[in-house]
Design an enzyme around this catalytic site. Sequence first.
Site, PDB file in Angstrom:
ATOM      1  N   ALA A   1       4.471   7.514  -7.194  1.00  0.00           N
ATOM      2  CA  ALA A   1       3.233   7.555  -6.405  1.00  0.00           C
ATOM      3  C   ALA A   1       2.324   6.395  -6.783  1.00  0.00           C
ATOM      4  CB  ALA A   1       2.508   8.875  -6.629  1.00  0.00           C
TER       5      ALA A   1
ATOM      6  N   SER B   1       6.312  -3.348 -11.108  1.00  0.00           N
ATOM      7  CA  SER B   1       6.524  -4.207  -9.942  1.00  0.00           C
ATOM      8  C   SER B   1       6.566  -5.692 -10.294  1.00  0.00           C
ATOM      9  CB  SER B   1       5.375  -3.963  -8.959  1.00  0.00           C
ATOM     10  OG  SER B   1       5.305  -4.987  -8.003  1.00  0.00           O
TER      11      SER B   1
ATOM     12  N   GLU C   1       5.121  -7.792  -8.688  1.00  0.00           N
ATOM     13  CA  GLU C   1       3.770  -8.317  -8.424  1.00  0.00           C
ATOM     14  C   GLU C   1       3.032  -8.613  -9.732  1.00  0.00           C
ATOM     15  OE1 GLU C   1       1.622  -8.979  -5.458  1.00  0.00           O
ATOM     16  OE2 GLU C   1       3.689  -9.406  -4.968  1.00  0.00           O
TER      17      GLU C   1
ATOM     18  N   TYR D   1      -3.804  -4.866  -6.984  1.00  0.00           N
ATOM     19  CA  TYR D   1      -2.581  -4.064  -7.113  1.00  0.00           C
ATOM     20  C   TYR D   1      -1.754  -4.547  -8.314  1.00  0.00           C
ATOM     21  CZ  TYR D   1       2.206  -2.473  -6.210  1.00  0.00           C
ATOM     22  OH  TYR D   1       3.467  -1.937  -6.351  1.00  0.00           O
TER      23      TYR D   1
ATOM     24  N   LYS E   1      -0.805  -2.461 -11.671  1.00  0.00           N
ATOM     25  CA  LYS E   1       0.590  -2.226 -12.090  1.00  0.00           C
ATOM     26  C   LYS E   1       0.819  -2.736 -13.519  1.00  0.00           C
ATOM     27  CE  LYS E   1       2.838   0.013  -8.895  1.00  0.00           C
ATOM     28  NZ  LYS E   1       3.451   1.329  -9.114  1.00  0.00           N
TER      29      LYS E   1
ATOM     30  N   HIS F   1      11.829  -4.208  -2.404  1.00  0.00           N
ATOM     31  CA  HIS F   1      13.025  -3.558  -1.844  1.00  0.00           C
ATOM     32  C   HIS F   1      12.632  -2.797  -0.591  1.00  0.00           C
ATOM     33  CE1 HIS F   1      11.360  -1.222  -5.190  1.00  0.00           C
ATOM     34  NE2 HIS F   1      11.578  -0.158  -4.449  1.00  0.00           N
TER      35      HIS F   1
HETATM   36  P1  NAP Z   1       5.269   4.017  -0.568  1.00  0.00           P
HETATM   37  O1  NAP Z   1       6.298   4.144   0.509  1.00  0.00           O
HETATM   38  O2  NAP Z   1       3.959   3.400  -0.258  1.00  0.00           O
HETATM   39  O3  NAP Z   1       5.022   5.499  -1.168  1.00  0.00           O
HETATM   40  C1  NAP Z   1       3.944   5.766  -2.018  1.00  0.00           C
HETATM   41  C2  NAP Z   1       3.932   7.233  -2.339  1.00  0.00           C
HETATM   42  O4  NAP Z   1       2.844   7.517  -3.228  1.00  0.00           O
HETATM   43  C3  NAP Z   1       3.739   8.153  -1.115  1.00  0.00           C
HETATM   44  O5  NAP Z   1       4.569   9.273  -1.268  1.00  0.00           O
HETATM   45  C4  NAP Z   1       2.271   8.559  -1.247  1.00  0.00           C
HETATM   46  O6  NAP Z   1       1.981   9.794  -0.648  1.00  0.00           O
HETATM   47  C5  NAP Z   1       2.148   8.673  -2.747  1.00  0.00           C
HETATM   48  N1  NAP Z   1       0.767   8.644  -3.254  1.00  0.00           N
HETATM   49  C6  NAP Z   1      -0.151   7.678  -3.082  1.00  0.00           C
HETATM   50  N2  NAP Z   1      -1.284   7.988  -3.725  1.00  0.00           N
HETATM   51  C7  NAP Z   1      -1.093   9.187  -4.316  1.00  0.00           C
HETATM   52  C8  NAP Z   1      -1.891  10.046  -5.118  1.00  0.00           C
HETATM   53  N3  NAP Z   1      -3.136   9.739  -5.449  1.00  0.00           N
HETATM   54  N4  NAP Z   1      -1.355  11.223  -5.556  1.00  0.00           N
HETATM   55  C9  NAP Z   1      -0.103  11.548  -5.213  1.00  0.00           C
HETATM   56  N5  NAP Z   1       0.706  10.791  -4.454  1.00  0.00           N
HETATM   57  C10 NAP Z   1       0.216   9.622  -4.011  1.00  0.00           C
HETATM   58  O7  NAP Z   1       5.890   3.195  -1.812  1.00  0.00           O
HETATM   59  P2  NAP Z   1       7.422   2.841  -2.162  1.00  0.00           P
HETATM   60  O8  NAP Z   1       7.771   1.564  -1.493  1.00  0.00           O
HETATM   61  O9  NAP Z   1       8.259   4.039  -2.005  1.00  0.00           O
HETATM   62  O10 NAP Z   1       7.275   2.480  -3.713  1.00  0.00           O
HETATM   63  C11 NAP Z   1       7.367   3.478  -4.716  1.00  0.00           C
HETATM   64  C12 NAP Z   1       6.691   2.987  -5.975  1.00  0.00           C
HETATM   65  O11 NAP Z   1       7.300   1.789  -6.419  1.00  0.00           O
HETATM   66  C13 NAP Z   1       5.207   2.670  -5.817  1.00  0.00           C
HETATM   67  O12 NAP Z   1       4.578   2.979  -7.047  1.00  0.00           O
HETATM   68  C14 NAP Z   1       5.183   1.161  -5.607  1.00  0.00           C
HETATM   69  O13 NAP Z   1       3.949   0.636  -5.987  1.00  0.00           O
HETATM   70  C15 NAP Z   1       6.320   0.749  -6.511  1.00  0.00           C
HETATM   71  N6  NAP Z   1       7.032  -0.469  -6.151  1.00  0.00           N
HETATM   72  C16 NAP Z   1       7.507  -0.630  -4.889  1.00  0.00           C
HETATM   73  C17 NAP Z   1       8.243  -1.763  -4.595  1.00  0.00           C
HETATM   74  C18 NAP Z   1       8.822  -1.976  -3.215  1.00  0.00           C
HETATM   75  O14 NAP Z   1       9.192  -3.113  -2.911  1.00  0.00           O
HETATM   76  N7  NAP Z   1       8.978  -0.941  -2.409  1.00  0.00           N
HETATM   77  C19 NAP Z   1       8.507  -2.723  -5.596  1.00  0.00           C
HETATM   78  C20 NAP Z   1       8.016  -2.488  -6.878  1.00  0.00           C
HETATM   79  C21 NAP Z   1       7.294  -1.366  -7.159  1.00  0.00           C
HETATM   80  P3  NAP Z   1       1.501   9.950   0.913  1.00  0.00           P
HETATM   81  O15 NAP Z   1       2.788  10.068   1.694  1.00  0.00           O
HETATM   82  O16 NAP Z   1       0.695  11.191   0.865  1.00  0.00           O
HETATM   83  O17 NAP Z   1       0.718   8.715   1.250  1.00  0.00           O
HETATM   84  O1  F7E Z   2       4.430  -9.042   1.740  1.00  0.00           O
HETATM   85  C1  F7E Z   2       3.737 -12.308   3.382  1.00  0.00           C
HETATM   86  C2  F7E Z   2       2.726 -11.840   2.352  1.00  0.00           C
HETATM   87  O2  F7E Z   2       3.353  -6.828   2.147  1.00  0.00           O
HETATM   88  C3  F7E Z   2       5.446  -9.952   1.399  1.00  0.00           C
HETATM   89  C4  F7E Z   2       5.007  -3.935  -2.137  1.00  0.00           C
HETATM   90  O3  F7E Z   2       6.074  -3.026  -1.997  1.00  0.00           O
HETATM   91  O4  F7E Z   2       6.469  -5.634  -2.977  1.00  0.00           O
HETATM   92  C5  F7E Z   2       5.527  -5.353  -1.970  1.00  0.00           C
HETATM   93  O5  F7E Z   2       4.427  -6.254  -2.044  1.00  0.00           O
HETATM   94  C6  F7E Z   2       5.008 -11.378   1.689  1.00  0.00           C
HETATM   95  C7  F7E Z   2       3.631 -11.756   1.130  1.00  0.00           C
HETATM   96  O6  F7E Z   2       4.971  -7.140   0.206  1.00  0.00           O
HETATM   97  C8  F7E Z   2       2.614 -11.103   6.602  1.00  0.00           C
HETATM   98  O7  F7E Z   2       1.647 -12.778   2.251  1.00  0.00           O
HETATM   99  C9  F7E Z   2       3.220 -12.987   5.762  1.00  0.00           C
HETATM  100  O8  F7E Z   2       3.728 -13.024   0.530  1.00  0.00           O
HETATM  101  O9  F7E Z   2       5.851  -7.040   2.451  1.00  0.00           O
HETATM  102  P1  F7E Z   2       4.639  -7.437   1.716  1.00  0.00           P
HETATM  103  P2  F7E Z   2       4.359  -7.612  -1.200  1.00  0.00           P
HETATM  104  O10 F7E Z   2       2.938  -7.982  -1.099  1.00  0.00           O
HETATM  105  O11 F7E Z   2       5.299  -8.625  -1.769  1.00  0.00           O
HETATM  106  C10 F7E Z   2       5.972  -5.531  -4.322  1.00  0.00           C
HETATM  107  C11 F7E Z   2       7.125  -5.816  -5.258  1.00  0.00           C
HETATM  108  C12 F7E Z   2       5.274  -4.259  -4.577  1.00  0.00           C
HETATM  109  O12 F7E Z   2       5.292  -3.737  -5.692  1.00  0.00           O
HETATM  110  C13 F7E Z   2       4.369  -3.750  -3.500  1.00  0.00           C
HETATM  111  O13 F7E Z   2       4.113  -2.357  -3.677  1.00  0.00           O
HETATM  112  O14 F7E Z   2       4.905 -11.542   3.090  1.00  0.00           O
HETATM  113  N1  F7E Z   2       3.323 -12.057   4.769  1.00  0.00           N
HETATM  114  N2  F7E Z   2       2.771 -12.428   6.894  1.00  0.00           N
HETATM  115  C14 F7E Z   2       2.952 -10.867   5.268  1.00  0.00           C
HETATM  116  N3  F7E Z   2       2.892  -9.649   4.693  1.00  0.00           N
HETATM  117  C15 F7E Z   2       2.490  -8.609   5.465  1.00  0.00           C
HETATM  118  N4  F7E Z   2       2.447  -7.379   4.912  1.00  0.00           N
HETATM  119  N5  F7E Z   2       2.130  -8.787   6.797  1.00  0.00           N
HETATM  120  C16 F7E Z   2       2.171 -10.009   7.411  1.00  0.00           C
HETATM  121  O15 F7E Z   2       1.851 -10.145   8.573  1.00  0.00           O
END
Ligand code: NAP
Ligand code: F7E
Length: 323
Positions: free
Chosen positions: A80, A124, A126, A148, A152, A178
């Site tokens: 979360a 992450s 990030e 963010y 993290k 991912h």
């Molecule tokens: P996501 O789709 O945005 O899901 C976030 C989850 O967190 C949702 O289930 C949301 O619930 C819940 N949540 C948010 N605030 C909360 C709170 N205060 N209490 C309880 N639950 C809460 O994210 P994801 O892509 O699956 O990513 C999972 C985790 O990995 C996150 O921590 C993200 O930051 C981290 N991460 C993601 C990536 C990536 O590329 N996907 C990469 C690195 C790290 P609701 O459905 O109620 O909104």
């Molecule tokens: O952006 C560029 C933007 O929002 C990727 C989260 O899961 O991964 C994610 O973070 C790139 C950035 O992901 C648009 O500027 C261009 O450079 O898909 P994103 P993110 O910011 O990399 C990390 C690992 C996490 O942990 C986070 O939770 O794409 N970009 N044009 C754009 N991005 C968005 N969203 N929308 C645009 O129109």
Amino acid sequence: MAKRALITGITGQDGSYLAELLLKKGYEVHGMVRRSSEEKFERIAHLQGKVTLHQGDLLDQFSLAALLNLTQPDEVYNLAAQSFVPTSWNQPVLTGEFTALGVTKMLEAIRHTRPQVRFYQASSSEMFGKVLEVPQSEDTPFYPRSPYGVAKAYGHHITVNYRESFKLFAVSGILFNHESPRRGLEFVTRKVTYNVARIKMGLQDKLPMGNLDAKRDWGFAGDYVDAMWRMLQQETPEDFVVATNETHTVRELVEIAFARVGLDYQKHVVIDPAFVRPAEVDLLIGKYDKAKEKLGWEPTVRFKQLVEMMVDADLERVKAGTR
Ligand code: NAP
Ligand code: F7E
């Protein structure tokens, strides 16, 4: 007896894939969900009756301790978070409360109620931000570029600190971007694939985008949740980078996605400064050698295959009139 797992963020992209994986492995799966006026659990609708959902919130420490007492988990996956980077500039305090302090609240709940738990923290790439090394590994110093990323980095360090201070089995997975057909619509991959499908179907003509030059290391969420599980099966708790070791620009993403449906992106993509960030992470590419060696983990889906899988899934959805 079946192992028990508690997943926070089970309604998110990763939560849904992880729940599927753990169920396949024979786990009893519990998920924490936030109360909402309307329950929208689309990503786990197909798991109804197989997972047990409990109300709780990362902001409410007692709800976390109560949940640990109730479910008695062997493993806790803290997925979360407020996970969308642009929102973290608009709501930096809330992002800090959820994404940073939320981790401490969970760790404290574990320490006091169930210290034998194995804990996974969703760190992450990030955190690397304005990168100090290429490619990035477990030893690369952090330089976050958004509230963010800063939150993290706190969550990461507090996890390491609780492991070292209280001997908890607490690990951090430093996961690079991912994606999947279940990715939220505001993230760049899904935004592109969904809008490509709409453009193909004649529902719109233009796609406004931000910085096309940013580079990311994009993998498949289904692969990455397997790495999370593997980290908790180790003898000793350690942190791991999970990535593909390939990097691509947003422009390449857009090009491949439009080409999949026989269109030229240059005719449809327009640059809108509203999507450009106050500070950008220009280049991410992860070195996953440690995960390969110690976890026996490797990505199975590569970039082009991932983008095409997402475009195909979105075309089906748009044709069916769903999201
Ligand atoms: P996501 O789709 O945005 O899901 C976030 C989850 O967190 C949702 O289930 C949301 O619930 C819940 N949540 C948010 N605030 C909360 C709170 N205060 N209490 C309880 N639950 C809460 O994210 P994801 O892509 O699956 O990513 C999972 C985790 O990995 C996150 O921590 C993200 O930051 C981290 N991460 C993601 C990536 C990536 O590329 N996907 C990469 C690195 C790290 P609701 O459905 O109620 O909104
Ligand atoms: O952006 C560029 C933007 O929002 C990727 C989260 O899961 O991964 C994610 O973070 C790139 C950035 O992901 C648009 O500027 C261009 O450079 O898909 P994103 P993110 O910011 O990399 C990390 C690992 C996490 O942990 C986070 O939770 O794409 N970009 N044009 C754009 N991005 C968005 N969203 N929308 C645009 O129109």
